[in-house]
Design a protein around this motif. Structure first.
Motif, PDB file in Angstrom:
ATOM      1  N   SER A   1      -4.096   9.334  -5.559  1.00 38.45           N
ATOM      2  CA  SER A   1      -3.998   7.661  -5.107  1.00 38.45           C
ATOM      3  C   SER A   1      -3.727   6.976  -6.411  1.00 38.45           C
ATOM      4  O   SER A   1      -4.383   7.262  -7.294  1.00 38.45           O
ATOM      5  CB  SER A   1      -5.450   7.225  -4.398  1.00 38.45           C
ATOM      6  N   ALA A   2      -2.741   5.971  -6.471  1.00 37.46           N
ATOM      7  CA  ALA A   2      -2.228   5.484  -7.413  1.00 37.46           C
ATOM      8  C   ALA A   2      -2.517   4.028  -7.300  1.00 37.46           C
ATOM      9  O   ALA A   2      -2.477   3.319  -6.088  1.00 37.46           O
ATOM     10  CB  ALA A   2      -0.875   5.840  -7.911  1.00 37.46           C
ATOM     11  N   GLU A   3      -2.963   3.044  -8.542  1.00 39.23           N
ATOM     12  CA  GLU A   3      -3.063   1.609  -8.390  1.00 39.23           C
ATOM     13  C   GLU A   3      -2.285   1.175  -9.519  1.00 39.23           C
ATOM     14  O   GLU A   3      -2.316   1.609 -10.633  1.00 39.23           O
ATOM     15  CB  GLU A   3      -4.434   1.252  -8.400  1.00 39.23           C
ATOM     16  N   VAL A   4      -1.351  -0.078  -9.232  1.00 42.68           N
ATOM     17  CA  VAL A   4      -0.423  -0.438 -10.227  1.00 42.68           C
ATOM     18  C   VAL A   4      -0.669  -1.985 -10.374  1.00 42.68           C
ATOM     19  O   VAL A   4      -0.898  -2.675  -9.129  1.00 42.68           O
ATOM     20  CB  VAL A   4       0.893  -0.096 -10.096  1.00 42.68           C
ATOM     21  N   ARG A   5      -1.137  -2.502 -11.450  1.00 43.77           N
ATOM     22  CA  ARG A   5      -0.992  -4.165 -11.559  1.00 43.77           C
ATOM     23  C   ARG A   5      -0.256  -4.851 -12.921  1.00 43.77           C
ATOM     24  O   ARG A   5      -0.215  -3.876 -13.828  1.00 43.77           O
ATOM     25  CB  ARG A   5      -2.641  -4.463 -11.884  1.00 43.77           C
ATOM     26  N   VAL A   6       0.160  -5.734 -12.767  1.00 41.22           N
ATOM     27  CA  VAL A   6       1.125  -6.400 -13.662  1.00 41.22           C
ATOM     28  C   VAL A   6       0.490  -7.637 -13.884  1.00 41.22           C
ATOM     29  O   VAL A   6       0.181  -8.576 -13.133  1.00 41.22           O
ATOM     30  CB  VAL A   6       2.403  -6.306 -13.442  1.00 41.22           C
TER      31      VAL A   6
ATOM     32  N   GLY B   1       3.546  15.376  -8.543  1.00 42.14           N
ATOM     33  CA  GLY B   1       4.807  15.891  -8.801  1.00 42.14           C
ATOM     34  C   GLY B   1       5.851  14.806  -8.177  1.00 42.14           C
ATOM     35  O   GLY B   1       7.007  14.865  -8.390  1.00 42.14           O
ATOM     36  N   ASP B   2       5.221  13.657  -7.376  1.00 37.16           N
ATOM     37  CA  ASP B   2       6.183  12.867  -6.863  1.00 37.16           C
ATOM     38  C   ASP B   2       6.412  11.804  -7.880  1.00 37.16           C
ATOM     39  O   ASP B   2       5.756  11.605  -8.692  1.00 37.16           O
ATOM     40  CB  ASP B   2       5.347  12.133  -5.536  1.00 37.16           C
ATOM     41  N   TYR B   3       7.629  10.868  -7.534  1.00 36.19           N
ATOM     42  CA  TYR B   3       7.854   9.960  -8.319  1.00 36.19           C
ATOM     43  C   TYR B   3       7.671   8.742  -7.590  1.00 36.19           C
ATOM     44  O   TYR B   3       8.050   8.661  -6.527  1.00 36.19           O
ATOM     45  CB  TYR B   3       9.455  10.049  -8.743  1.00 36.19           C
ATOM     46  N   LEU B   4       6.753   7.662  -8.358  1.00 37.73           N
ATOM     47  CA  LEU B   4       6.649   6.571  -7.274  1.00 37.73           C
ATOM     48  C   LEU B   4       7.197   5.341  -8.383  1.00 37.73           C
ATOM     49  O   LEU B   4       7.159   5.254  -9.415  1.00 37.73           O
ATOM     50  CB  LEU B   4       4.958   6.160  -7.419  1.00 37.73           C
ATOM     51  N   TYR B   5       7.887   4.453  -7.475  1.00 39.01           N
ATOM     52  CA  TYR B   5       8.582   3.391  -7.852  1.00 39.01           C
ATOM     53  C   TYR B   5       7.849   2.143  -7.329  1.00 39.01           C
ATOM     54  O   TYR B   5       7.877   1.919  -6.098  1.00 39.01           O
ATOM     55  CB  TYR B   5      10.005   3.512  -7.710  1.00 39.01           C
TER      56      TYR B   5
ATOM     57  N   THR C   1       0.707  -1.164   0.100  1.00 38.44           N
ATOM     58  CA  THR C   1       0.015   0.090  -0.031  1.00 38.44           C
ATOM     59  C   THR C   1       0.885   1.173  -0.118  1.00 38.44           C
ATOM     60  O   THR C   1       0.316   2.418   0.296  1.00 38.44           O
ATOM     61  CB  THR C   1      -0.900   0.131   1.048  1.00 38.44           C
ATOM     62  N   THR C   2       2.133   1.204  -0.041  1.00 40.62           N
ATOM     63  CA  THR C   2       3.065   2.394  -0.361  1.00 40.62           C
ATOM     64  C   THR C   2       3.915   1.997  -1.670  1.00 40.62           C
ATOM     65  O   THR C   2       3.990   1.106  -2.338  1.00 40.62           O
ATOM     66  CB  THR C   2       3.972   2.222   1.040  1.00 40.62           C
ATOM     67  N   ALA C   3       4.572   3.108  -2.009  1.00 39.21           N
ATOM     68  CA  ALA C   3       5.418   3.014  -3.143  1.00 39.21           C
ATOM     69  C   ALA C   3       6.829   3.584  -2.761  1.00 39.21           C
ATOM     70  O   ALA C   3       6.830   4.640  -1.826  1.00 39.21           O
ATOM     71  CB  ALA C   3       4.830   3.673  -4.395  1.00 39.21           C
ATOM     72  N   GLY C   4       7.942   3.231  -3.409  1.00 43.20           N
ATOM     73  CA  GLY C   4       9.029   3.970  -3.264  1.00 43.20           C
ATOM     74  C   GLY C   4       9.485   5.265  -3.993  1.00 43.20           C
ATOM     75  O   GLY C   4       8.543   5.748  -4.986  1.00 43.20           O
ATOM     76  N   THR C   5      10.451   5.746  -3.729  1.00 43.20           N
ATOM     77  CA  THR C   5      10.607   7.181  -4.320  1.00 43.20           C
ATOM     78  C   THR C   5      11.844   7.120  -5.185  1.00 43.20           C
ATOM     79  O   THR C   5      12.251   8.163  -5.680  1.00 43.20           O
ATOM     80  CB  THR C   5      11.083   8.226  -3.016  1.00 43.20           C
ATOM     81  N   SER C   6      12.496   5.970  -5.457  1.00 48.50           N
ATOM     82  CA  SER C   6      13.723   5.686  -6.465  1.00 48.50           C
ATOM     83  C   SER C   6      13.671   4.258  -6.523  1.00 48.50           C
ATOM     84  O   SER C   6      13.030   3.512  -6.114  1.00 48.50           O
ATOM     85  CB  SER C   6      14.870   6.097  -5.565  1.00 48.50           C
TER      86      SER C   6
ATOM     87  N   VAL D   1       8.715  -0.315 -12.259  1.00 48.08           N
ATOM     88  CA  VAL D   1       7.702   0.676 -12.570  1.00 48.08           C
ATOM     89  C   VAL D   1       7.949   2.007 -12.099  1.00 48.08           C
ATOM     90  O   VAL D   1       7.919   2.068 -10.847  1.00 48.08           O
ATOM     91  CB  VAL D   1       6.283   0.112 -12.301  1.00 48.08           C
ATOM     92  N   ARG D   2       8.030   3.040 -12.894  1.00 48.58           N
ATOM     93  CA  ARG D   2       7.807   4.454 -12.306  1.00 48.58           C
ATOM     94  C   ARG D   2       6.449   5.170 -12.944  1.00 48.58           C
ATOM     95  O   ARG D   2       6.597   4.995 -14.079  1.00 48.58           O
ATOM     96  CB  ARG D   2       9.111   5.316 -12.840  1.00 48.58           C
ATOM     97  N   LEU D   3       5.926   5.760 -12.154  1.00 44.56           N
ATOM     98  CA  LEU D   3       4.708   6.467 -12.315  1.00 44.56           C
ATOM     99  C   LEU D   3       4.744   7.828 -11.799  1.00 44.56           C
ATOM    100  O   LEU D   3       5.108   8.037 -10.546  1.00 44.56           O
ATOM    101  CB  LEU D   3       3.601   5.880 -11.606  1.00 44.56           C
TER     102      LEU D   3
END
Length: 268
Positions: free
Chosen positions: A170-175, A64-68, A39-44, A153-155
């Motif tokens: 809020s972001a959601e990613v699926r692969v 403006g954030d980078y989500l990884y 439920t979190t994302a990295g910044t790099s 994945v960078r969003l």
């Protein structure tokens, strides 16, 4: 007493000197316990949050954030990355983009899909997609083919007005991957998948214990990494060989005739 104080100060200084080294070898964020989606994302790249294929990774962030995030992909798979960003009720037009990088941090081009989209003012969400090329078990050093290992994945929003910087999103990613099978098989394989820390662990002595702090990736495909030499192409090759042998035997049986004629002349 004076010697005791000197010894205490020396121990404290050694501890402070060792702290940066420990921080440098700290592992990246790992998925939640019990297989739960993160439920979190990295910044790099280094702090990218790991998740498995088929999971819905979510995160709350600011425009403006980078989500990884990172996920594993094995040979013969064709991953499809989908991202959905939910925007606030009031906002200006924003352009969002999703990029995918392989284990060598090389940007991988999308075969097709809406990799970048602009959300009009007032739009509630924006959806992105990127279908990668089929992951190959082996490739030439000069090629940019996707190889087995960790993918990042960078969003991020690439065109955000100053008035919208910092607004909550809020972001959601699926692969998900399609198994291409023997059609993508090649004659060769990597000795190790391209995952963070694999060079450190593979270089340790057999008798020495592995340094767990050096293992930066804790995820792999559900069935483990494939060796690269086996594919369903071998099955079809074997079936083709059997059918060819049966066809040869049948053709011989049909064309050989009754056999050689007898040398005894027929009776008058």
């Amino acid at each position: 007493m004076r010697y005791t104080r000197v010894l205490s100060v020396a121990v404290l200084l050694l501890g402070l000197a060792a702290a940066p080294a420990a921080a440098d070898s700290s592992p990246s964020a790992s998925p939640s316990q019990d297989g739960d989606a993160p439920t979190t994302a990295g910044t790099s790249f280094r702090t990218a949050v790991e998740f498995e294929q088929g999971q819905d990774a979510t995160a709350n962030a600011s425009a403006g954030d980078y989500l990884y995030w990172s996920f594993p992909a094995d040979a013969g798979q064709r991953p499809t990355v989908k991202a959905t960003v939910k925007l606030p009720e009031t906002h200006a037009a924003q352009t969002w983009r999703v990029d995918v990088y392989d284990g060598l941090r090389r940007r991988q081009a999308c075969q097709y899909g809406a990799q970048s989209r602009t959300a009009d003012a007032g739009a509630s969400s924006v959806e992105l997609a990127c279908v990668l090329r089929t992951v190959r078990a082996w490739s030439e050093p000069w090629a940019n083919d996707p190889l087995p290992g960790t993918y990042y994945v960078r969003l991020t929003a690439v065109d955000v007005p100053a008035s919208d910087l910092g607004v909550p999103v809020s972001a959601e990613v699926r692969v998900d991957s399609k198994d291409i099978g023997g059609a993508a098989a090649v004659d060769g394989s990597l000795s190790e998948p391209l995952v963070p820390g694999i060079a450190v662990t593979s270089g340790t002595d057999e008798g020495a214990e592995e340094d767990e702090s050096a293992v930066l990736s804790a995820i792999e495909p559900e069935d483990g990494w494939s060796s690269g030499w086996w594919s369903d192409r071998w099955v079809w090759t074997g079936v083709g060989a059997v059918l060819a042998a049966l066809a040869g035997i049948g053709g011989y049986a049909l064309t050989r005739g009754p056999g050689r004629p007898s040398r005894v002349p027929p009776a008058a």
